[in-house]
Design a protein around this motif. Structure first.
Motif, PDB file in Angstrom:
ATOM      1  N   ASP A   7       0.767  -1.221  -0.030  1.00 26.15           N
ATOM      2  CA  ASP A   7       0.099  -0.017   0.120  1.00 26.15           C
ATOM      3  C   ASP A   7       0.992   1.374  -0.076  1.00 26.15           C
ATOM      4  O   ASP A   7       0.296   2.443  -0.266  1.00 26.15           O
ATOM      5  N   TYR A   8       2.158   1.118   0.458  1.00 22.83           N
ATOM      6  CA  TYR A   8       2.731   2.187   0.564  1.00 22.83           C
ATOM      7  C   TYR A   8       4.528   1.713   0.292  1.00 22.83           C
ATOM      8  O   TYR A   8       4.644   0.479   0.708  1.00 22.83           O
ATOM      9  N   THR A   9       5.495   2.482  -0.036  1.00 24.85           N
ATOM     10  CA  THR A   9       6.941   2.226  -0.039  1.00 24.85           C
ATOM     11  C   THR A   9       7.480   3.277   0.615  1.00 24.85           C
ATOM     12  O   THR A   9       7.220   4.330   0.872  1.00 24.85           O
ATOM     13  N   ARG A  10       8.781   2.931   1.119  1.00 25.87           N
ATOM     14  CA  ARG A  10       9.516   3.828   1.547  1.00 25.87           C
ATOM     15  C   ARG A  10      10.487   4.465   0.402  1.00 25.87           C
ATOM     16  O   ARG A  10      11.042   3.830  -0.093  1.00 25.87           O
ATOM     17  N   VAL A  11      10.715   5.886   0.419  1.00 25.00           N
ATOM     18  CA  VAL A  11      11.354   6.583  -0.419  1.00 25.00           C
ATOM     19  C   VAL A  11      12.777   6.354  -0.138  1.00 25.00           C
ATOM     20  O   VAL A  11      13.317   6.207   1.001  1.00 25.00           O
ATOM     21  N   ASN A  12      13.546   6.254  -1.321  1.00 22.96           N
ATOM     22  CA  ASN A  12      15.078   6.417  -1.128  1.00 22.96           C
ATOM     23  C   ASN A  12      15.497   7.326  -0.213  1.00 22.96           C
ATOM     24  O   ASN A  12      15.354   8.357  -0.495  1.00 22.96           O
ATOM     25  N   GLY A  13      16.485   7.105   0.680  1.00 23.87           N
ATOM     26  CA  GLY A  13      17.133   8.056   1.490  1.00 23.87           C
ATOM     27  C   GLY A  13      17.734   9.257   0.901  1.00 23.87           C
ATOM     28  O   GLY A  13      17.782  10.255   1.764  1.00 23.87           O
TER      29      GLY A  13
END
Length: 209
Positions: A7-13
């Protein structure tokens, strides 16, 4: 419950972000000619109105066209958005969507956009100056940089606090009003605020919503 990676992902730092204090920023990437962006716009604006001071919503026009000499209309529409912002005419944002999807006015060239702006009662000279301004150039460059940094492949796409990516596509939203997408947004905003209150970003652990 929202599921990370679904449902969501973490964005590249490495993604540039000016977040961390103040309202939680939600960056909404869109394209005026995209029907899903058109449908989401009033829903998302209404959602933001109910958030008080805790959320700042920033609409960012996407440009996926990297081909020299291409006849795609991403860049003219991107400049349209930032020209309206420069003139303080943000109320015309919804009018542009409506012109395309209800009025079948194809705002896909600089000339068509300039003509449309005049028809809407905007001062032609002032709009033309804003449309060609360095301020609009800078807005377009920043939107392009964020689109690349976040790895966004389609619109509408929503980035929360510069760290979480979601949107109707990830949520597999088909219901009118986008309730699933808004539920994920609510959870991500709450997660960011909870992390701030605890004095640390919750990177590296599963979001608890």
């Amino acid at each position: 419950m929202a599921v990370e990676g679904q449902d969501y992902t973490r964005v590249n730092g490495s993604a540039p972000s000016d977040t961390g204090t103040g309202p939680v920023t939600v960056e909404a990437f869109f394209w005026y000619s995209d029907s899903h962006s058109f449908e989401l716009q009033p829903v998302l604006d209404a959602w933001r109105s109910g958030q008080g001071e805790r959320v700042a919503l920033r609409w960012l026009p996407a440009d996926f066209d990297r081909k020299p000499g291409s006849r795609q209309n991403f860049k003219p529409q991107q400049r349209l958005h930032f020209a309206l912002e420069a003139l303080g005419a943000v109320g015309f944002h919804e009018r542009a969507f409506s012109a395309i999807h209800r009025g079948r006015t194809y705002l896909n060239t600089d000339g068509a956009i300039l003509a449309w702006a005049a028809e809407q009662g905007l001062d032609p000279a002032a709009f033309a100056a804003a449309f060609a301004s360095p301020e609009v150039d800078a807005g377009a460059r920043r939107a392009d940089a964020l689109l690349q940094a976040y790895g966004i492949q389609g619109v509408p796409a929503l980035v929360v606090d510069g760290r979480f990516l979601t949107g109707p596509g990830l949520v597999r939203e088909t219901s009118p009003g986008f309730p699933g997408t808004l539920a994920v947004l609510d959870g991500l905003v709450a997660e960011v605020l909870s992390g701030r209150a605890a004095g640390a970003h919750p990177v590296g652990r599963r979001a608890g919503f």
